[in-house]
Motif scaffolding. Sequence first.
Motif, mmCIF file in Angstrom:
data_model
loop_
_atom_site.group_PDB
_atom_site.id
_atom_site.type_symbol
_atom_site.label_atom_id
_atom_site.label_comp_id
_atom_site.label_asym_id
_atom_site.label_seq_id
_atom_site.Cartn_x
_atom_site.Cartn_y
_atom_site.Cartn_z
ATOM 1 N N LEU A 96 -2.304 -13.655 -3.565
ATOM 2 C CA LEU A 96 -2.378 -12.235 -3.898
ATOM 3 C C LEU A 96 -3.682 -11.952 -4.634
ATOM 4 C CD1 LEU A 96 -1.063 -9.417 -4.017
ATOM 5 C CD2 LEU A 96 0.049 -10.134 -6.146
ATOM 6 N N LEU A 97 -4.545 -11.125 -4.040
ATOM 7 C CA LEU A 97 -5.836 -10.792 -4.650
ATOM 8 C C LEU A 97 -5.755 -9.538 -5.511
ATOM 9 C CD1 LEU A 97 -8.151 -11.398 -1.540
ATOM 10 C CD2 LEU A 97 -7.621 -12.992 -3.399
ATOM 11 N N ARG A 98 -5.115 -8.516 -4.975
ATOM 12 C CA ARG A 98 -5.039 -7.249 -5.707
ATOM 13 C C ARG A 98 -3.717 -6.556 -5.410
ATOM 14 N NH1 ARG A 98 -10.011 -7.531 -3.743
ATOM 15 N NH2 ARG A 98 -9.553 -6.274 -1.901
ATOM 16 N N LYS A 99 -3.320 -5.712 -6.332
ATOM 17 C CA LYS A 99 -2.138 -4.862 -6.143
ATOM 18 C C LYS A 99 -2.534 -3.447 -6.528
ATOM 19 C CE LYS A 99 1.460 -4.878 -8.994
ATOM 20 N NZ LYS A 99 2.721 -5.272 -9.659
ATOM 21 N N ARG A 100 -2.355 -2.515 -5.608
ATOM 22 C CA ARG A 100 -2.747 -1.130 -5.861
ATOM 23 C C ARG A 100 -1.525 -0.231 -5.775
ATOM 24 N NH1 ARG A 100 -7.759 -1.138 -1.539
ATOM 25 N NH2 ARG A 100 -9.242 -2.362 -2.784
ATOM 26 N N ARG A 101 -1.389 0.620 -6.763
ATOM 27 C CA ARG A 101 -0.287 1.579 -6.758
ATOM 28 C C ARG A 101 -0.774 2.904 -6.185
ATOM 29 N NH1 ARG A 101 3.984 -0.538 -9.063
ATOM 30 N NH2 ARG A 101 3.772 -2.156 -10.658
ATOM 31 N N HIS A 102 0.041 3.501 -5.333
ATOM 32 C CA HIS A 102 -0.268 4.781 -4.707
ATOM 33 C C HIS A 102 0.920 5.715 -4.894
ATOM 34 C CE1 HIS A 102 -3.742 3.017 -2.546
ATOM 35 N NE2 HIS A 102 -2.966 1.957 -2.404
ATOM 36 N N SER A 103 0.710 6.969 -4.523
ATOM 37 C CA SER A 103 1.804 7.937 -4.633
ATOM 38 C C SER A 103 2.951 7.581 -3.695
ATOM 39 C CB SER A 103 1.286 9.345 -4.314
ATOM 40 O OG SER A 103 0.747 9.393 -2.993
ATOM 41 N N TRP A 104 2.642 6.922 -2.588
ATOM 42 C CA TRP A 104 3.654 6.594 -1.593
ATOM 43 C C TRP A 104 4.308 5.235 -1.834
ATOM 44 C CZ3 TRP A 104 1.578 2.181 0.196
ATOM 45 C CH2 TRP A 104 0.197 2.084 0.311
ATOM 46 N N TYR A 108 -0.285 -4.416 -1.367
ATOM 47 C CA TYR A 108 -0.582 -5.784 -1.788
ATOM 48 C C TYR A 108 -1.639 -6.357 -0.845
ATOM 49 C CZ TYR A 108 3.820 -5.168 -4.300
ATOM 50 O OH TYR A 108 4.816 -4.704 -5.120
ATOM 51 N N ILE A 109 -2.673 -6.955 -1.418
ATOM 52 C CA ILE A 109 -3.782 -7.480 -0.622
ATOM 53 C C ILE A 109 -3.838 -8.994 -0.807
ATOM 54 C CG2 ILE A 109 -6.262 -7.359 -0.204
ATOM 55 C CD1 ILE A 109 -6.157 -4.535 -1.472
ATOM 56 N N TYR A 110 -3.787 -9.720 0.311
ATOM 57 C CA TYR A 110 -3.687 -11.180 0.282
ATOM 58 C C TYR A 110 -4.842 -11.832 1.024
ATOM 59 C CZ TYR A 110 1.212 -10.665 -1.172
ATOM 60 O OH TYR A 110 2.363 -10.333 -1.852
ATOM 61 N N ARG A 111 -5.224 -13.011 0.528
ATOM 62 C CA ARG A 111 -6.053 -13.918 1.320
ATOM 63 C C ARG A 111 -5.095 -14.871 2.001
ATOM 64 N NH1 ARG A 111 -9.712 -15.945 -2.240
ATOM 65 N NH2 ARG A 111 -11.263 -14.421 -1.553
ATOM 66 N N ILE A 112 -5.113 -14.890 3.327
ATOM 67 C CA ILE A 112 -4.124 -15.668 4.068
ATOM 68 C C ILE A 112 -4.692 -17.045 4.416
ATOM 69 C CG2 ILE A 112 -3.061 -13.576 4.975
ATOM 70 C CD1 ILE A 112 -4.412 -14.080 7.626
ATOM 71 N N PRO A 113 -3.818 -18.031 4.607
ATOM 72 C CA PRO A 113 -4.282 -19.383 4.950
ATOM 73 C C PRO A 113 -5.016 -19.406 6.284
ATOM 74 C CG PRO A 113 -1.989 -19.418 4.233
ATOM 75 C CD PRO A 113 -2.356 -17.981 4.412
#
Length: 469
Positions: A96-104, A108-113
């Motif tokens: 898990l690189l980043r987690k962003r909260r939105h109105s909706w 979750y943003i991942y670097r995958i193997p």
Amino acid sequence: MASVNNTGCKASRLLKVFSLRIIKDGGAQEDPFELGERRWWLMIFEVASSLLFGSIAVYAHAQKDGGMSDAQKLQKIFANCGLNKKEDGRVVTNRLLRKRRHSWGTEYIYRIPLGNSLEDYEKKIGAIQDGLNNKRRQLEVNLKAFPHMKQMLTKKKIHQKQVELSYDGTLHVKVYNHSIPSSFNYSEISENLHGWTVPIGMDRENMTFHNFDKIYHMLVGGATGGGKSSFLDMMISHLMQQHPEDVRFTLIDLKGGIEFDRFRDCRQVVNYADEPEDALTVLQNVVEEMKKTLGRLKEMKARDVIAANIKERHFIVIDEIGELASHKEVSKELRAIKEECEYLLSNIARLGRSQGIRVVTATQHPTVDVVPVQLKRNSDARLCFRVDTTSASMVILDAPGADQLPEITGRAIYKRGSVRTVLQTPWMTEKEMDEVILQNYIEKTEEAAADEPPSRNDFALFEETSLSH
């Protein structure tokens, strides 16, 4: 004064009830009225305390059994679905690189193997979505029932979370807090539409539209009962309503004429076919029209109908394209007819956009040998309702996903370029369609004799020109 005295008496009694009085052996006897009232309040206190401590127990159990965050759940789901990789004796996880909260919701943003692809995750989207919704329940007090001491707690399921996946070098997992509407009526569209724009559907927050003067052709697919034919009926009715003087239709209904027959006598329908032989004739008519339009464009020294400010647009709508697949035909004569239809359609799609021809092709059997390659290649817009297999989704969308759609009539994936959007297509009622048809209905007299169709070798229009690019 009497009411004030009574209020004072009640207040004093309440003070006595809530006073802590410990009467030891030999103490005075309590007033029976006070004793009854105290017991009533003790009962209320007991019920309230039971609710409080019961809620605490339920919350503690939830935290222990299923109270993981969505980020934690995603890591477990990835592991259980085999999306982690073993490398040099160690397990490489989705980082898990980043987690962003939105109105909706949350992204979750991942670097995958290495070795994983977006397709691997899309195949598991059902498991990901179900895992995030696992044991998502809450308790709420029904205050209206409280005075009657009935049904003091009710269970209420939280809105089902939905997931969308995308990849741009990192994996984006969008977890939406709200579902896409399960139904959406055409009459609910409030936008003021201009040009050759058609409503495609509603996602969680916004309405999506398709402009046929920007993306000329569309391929539509979906299993029986998914909403494909209803969408085509809505689209035809919408275009008739918005452009009664400028739209023309060639309707090819190869499902026995049961879908488009209602539009047959509308003044905008210039060609109609419900058999392969008739389909060949009407496609030849379209080619003749293209030749005339091309001549007008040359005279005006214009590249296309948009540059020439020609208002008319001609829509060829076909349902079911699979009935024109020549490789399935046993009869030699019919096979030749269907081959000719495939040839004409492919070239109309390739060259017709500059002459104002728009092709919308639909199939309920999306296989690689059903949709002509040239037709698919020129259909940059795709709309796919639920299909049975991943391979069927690949035929329409060039990606999986439509096989994972919920069994909701009208739910589809709209693809424009590389962007895919899950949405609910608008439903037009029979009454709304009948009103449009009634406004455009004409009572046909004798039909003019059809011109002799030109031979295949006569189609000089299908040579490469500057207009074909």
